[in-house]
Each structure stands twice: as C-alpha cells, then as structure tokens.
Write a protein that holds these residues in place. Sequence first.
Motif, short mmCIF file in Angstrom:
data_model
loop_
_atom_site.label_atom_id
_atom_site.label_comp_id
_atom_site.label_asym_id
_atom_site.label_seq_id
_atom_site.Cartn_x
_atom_site.Cartn_y
_atom_site.Cartn_z
N GLY A 89 57.89 44.67 34.95
CA GLY A 89 57.67 43.24 35.13
C GLY A 89 56.94 42.94 36.43
N LEU A 90 57.29 43.64 37.49
CA LEU A 90 56.61 43.43 38.78
C LEU A 90 55.14 43.84 38.69
CD1 LEU A 90 59.30 44.61 41.34
CD2 LEU A 90 58.57 42.28 40.85
N LEU A 91 54.85 44.91 37.96
CA LEU A 91 53.45 45.32 37.81
C LEU A 91 52.65 44.29 37.02
CD1 LEU A 91 53.63 49.18 37.13
CD2 LEU A 91 53.06 47.99 39.23
N VAL A 92 53.27 43.71 36.01
CA VAL A 92 52.59 42.66 35.24
C VAL A 92 52.30 41.45 36.13
CG1 VAL A 92 52.85 41.03 33.35
CG2 VAL A 92 53.54 43.39 33.02
N LEU A 93 53.29 41.05 36.94
CA LEU A 93 53.08 39.93 37.86
C LEU A 93 51.99 40.25 38.87
CD1 LEU A 93 56.75 38.77 38.61
CD2 LEU A 93 54.99 37.58 37.28
N PHE A 94 51.98 41.49 39.37
CA PHE A 94 50.97 41.90 40.34
C PHE A 94 49.58 41.82 39.73
CE2 PHE A 94 48.55 45.89 41.20
CZ PHE A 94 47.97 45.48 42.39
N ALA A 95 49.41 42.38 38.53
CA ALA A 95 48.09 42.38 37.89
C ALA A 95 47.62 40.96 37.58
CB ALA A 95 48.14 43.22 36.61
N ALA A 96 48.52 40.14 37.03
CA ALA A 96 48.14 38.77 36.69
C ALA A 96 47.83 37.95 37.94
CB ALA A 96 49.28 38.11 35.89
N GLY A 97 48.63 38.13 38.99
CA GLY A 97 48.44 37.37 40.22
C GLY A 97 47.10 37.69 40.89
N VAL A 98 46.79 38.97 41.02
CA VAL A 98 45.54 39.36 41.68
C VAL A 98 44.33 38.95 40.85
CG1 VAL A 98 44.23 41.26 42.66
CG2 VAL A 98 46.70 41.28 42.80
N ALA A 99 44.43 39.08 39.52
CA ALA A 99 43.31 38.68 38.65
C ALA A 99 43.05 37.18 38.77
CB ALA A 99 43.62 39.07 37.21
N MET A 100 44.12 36.38 38.79
CA MET A 100 43.96 34.93 38.91
C MET A 100 43.38 34.56 40.28
SD MET A 100 47.48 33.65 37.07
CE MET A 100 47.21 31.95 37.50
N LEU A 101 43.83 35.24 41.31
CA LEU A 101 43.32 34.96 42.65
C LEU A 101 41.83 35.31 42.76
CD1 LEU A 101 44.00 34.12 45.56
CD2 LEU A 101 44.55 36.52 46.03
N THR A 102 41.46 36.42 42.15
CA THR A 102 40.04 36.83 42.17
C THR A 102 39.18 35.80 41.44
OG1 THR A 102 40.74 39.13 42.14
CG2 THR A 102 38.45 38.70 41.60
N ASN A 103 39.65 35.36 40.30
CA ASN A 103 38.91 34.35 39.55
C ASN A 103 38.77 33.06 40.35
OD1 ASN A 103 37.64 33.22 37.23
ND2 ASN A 103 39.56 32.20 36.71
#
Length: 376
Positions: A355-369
């Motif tokens: 779950g933490l890895l999913v949050l990490f991937a989603a968070g960084v992708a949204m921030l990059t966008n």
Amino acid sequence: MKLLRTWAVARKEFLHILRDPRSLAMAIALPMLQMVLFGYALTLDVDRVPLGIWDQDQSPASRELLSRFLGSGYFSMVLVAESYHEMEKAIDTGKVLAGLVVPVGFSARVESGKDVYVQFLVDGSDSNTATLALGYAEALVSGYSRELVIHEIRKAGIKPPREPLILHSRAWFNEELQSRNYIIPGLIAVIMNVIAALLTSLSVAREWENGTMEQLISTPIKGPELLLGKLFPYFCVGMLDVLLAVIMGHYVFGVPLRGSPALLFLMAGIFLLGVLSIGMFLSVLTKSQLLSSQAAMVITYLPALLLSGYIFAIQNMPPALQVISRVVPARYFVKLIRAIYLKGLGLEVLAFEAGLLVLFAAGVAMLTNLVFKKRM
C-alpha cells in the motif's frame, strides 16, 4: 487522453533508446554489470580467515587443538611462526588476520587437569571479521575443552553429568545462511531505484536542451499524454532489467525464488513507476540533464544504499535515522522483495508495504504532472 498521441511520444522515445548506444548501455548493460560485481564482490560471510600458528608445545594434544581450527572451515593456516615477534609482524603486515599461540607445557597441564591458557590474537582494525573470528575461536576452544573434561571424568570411572540444556538450532528461509541469498534481492531493488531515476531524469531535460520541447508544446498533445508517453519506454526497459536480474539471481547466483513471480513483478512495476516519476520530476524541474542526473543520483542512490536496510540493519541505526528511513520508499521495497524471495509471503502479510508503494507511485506521478503543467 488520446492513446494515439501517447503512443507517438512513446515510439519516439523507443527509437531514441535503440539508436543511442549510451542510453541502451545505461539501461541494460549497467544494471547487469552491477549485478555481477555486487553479487560476487559483496559478501557478509566470513570464512577461511588467514591464521598464523605458533605451537610451542608440538604435542599430540596441541596438534589436536590446531586440527579443530583448520578442520572447521573458518580458518586457513598461512603461517607457522617460530616466535611471538614473527606472529606480531604477520598481523601488522596483514599477512594473517588471526594468530593462535599454544604455550609450552600445554599437553602436560591438560593431562594433569590444570588450567592452561591458549592465546588467540586477532586484527581488530576490521571489527566485523575480528568479532566473527573471536566467536569461532571461542566456540572451537570451548568444544575441545568440554571434550577434555568428559574424557577425564570417564577415565576416573564416573558417568559424565547430563547437560541440562541442549540447543537445537535451525535457520529458516536461508538454511545455509548464505549472505548472497540476502544480498541479491535487495540488490535488485537498489539497481532499479538508481537506474530508473537516472534514465528518466534525462528525458524531458534533453528536450529542453535540444530545443525540441517548444515543438512538443506547440502540438495538441496534453501534459499527461506527453509524460505517460515518455515514461512507458523506460518502464518497459526497467521491467526487462527486473526480468534479467531475476534470471541472473536464479541461474548465476542460485538464489531461490519461493514466492509468487507474478506478485514480485507486480510490486516491482509499482515501485518502478514511482522511481521513474522521481526522475521525470527532476527532469521537468531542472531542465538540465547534468543537474537532473546528479540530483537523481543523490536522491535515489545514497538513501537506497544506506537507509533501505539493504546492507545496514535499520533496527541498529540511531532513532533519528530510523525515522528518516521511513520516508525512503526503497526501504519498503527491499523488505517486500526479500519476503517474496526468501519467505514466499503474499499480499496477506505484505499489504502494508504494498500500500505504501502504491501511495508513493501515485503521489510522485501526480506531483510530476502538476509541476509539468506549471512549466507548460
């Protein structure tokens, strides 16, 4: 989102990777080279410690003690010293890491039942090896001493006392206690972390430096489509690296994969998305290949190597570093991949880390966008 426009960007990035030998080498050859170098060179096992021997007694009893050391597999005799000075010189020059000194009268004192002191010298400048060598020596001498006591008791016609505690030890998940089984899965995580971020850190910055970003901005393509199109080829390359690393781990290093390969690749894919997004974020933010690649190395390599638990146990770190390590995503992926590899665990146990890895991937992708939109 138009998949056709996204695929057009992805195709362009695929062609760039294939036509640029440096990118291809960085993406494929460098991870495999690191696997070979780290897999063979990095080991936490301590055996065949170079040992010097000064046997002043030259008796059957002293030779029996020496045979215990040489037959254990932990020590390798490289010096038969004739004096204490020769032993000291061998340790000073690094010829031996440990020295065993058997005193004159060893056999006579053993047979008469008197205390006898055997000296074991060790080079403490390498504290890890010294600690392990001391432990091996103490275990060997204690075992030999216990056998001598039992022999004396039996010789006196008395039945030896029963030992009240008997230890039956068994190592789970890594029966042979091979450090390679522990290192290789963690190494896959570290290599993924560094290489993936490094690759994408160059992608957008390269467009800015080559002056082609303005052309992309002037097209109808949207920001998420452009980012996704640039991420997709590197995601494929990263997953190919994972596949090659797993194959090398199994066939070259003999590391068992007890868990589900599908779960392993699923978690690797999620972690890879997050790390690729970090590189993309830096590339968007800096618009410089040199600056973004250096930032990617600092942000990903050092935390992954030092604070992920790959080499150093997190529970042995100072409390402040343990807190900092909680924001290092490689920490959770290293724990997850080792659990899948060695323990064969599934999501029912690893749901928190997943779950933490999913949050990490989603968070960084949204921030990059978000950052990319501002720069557009």
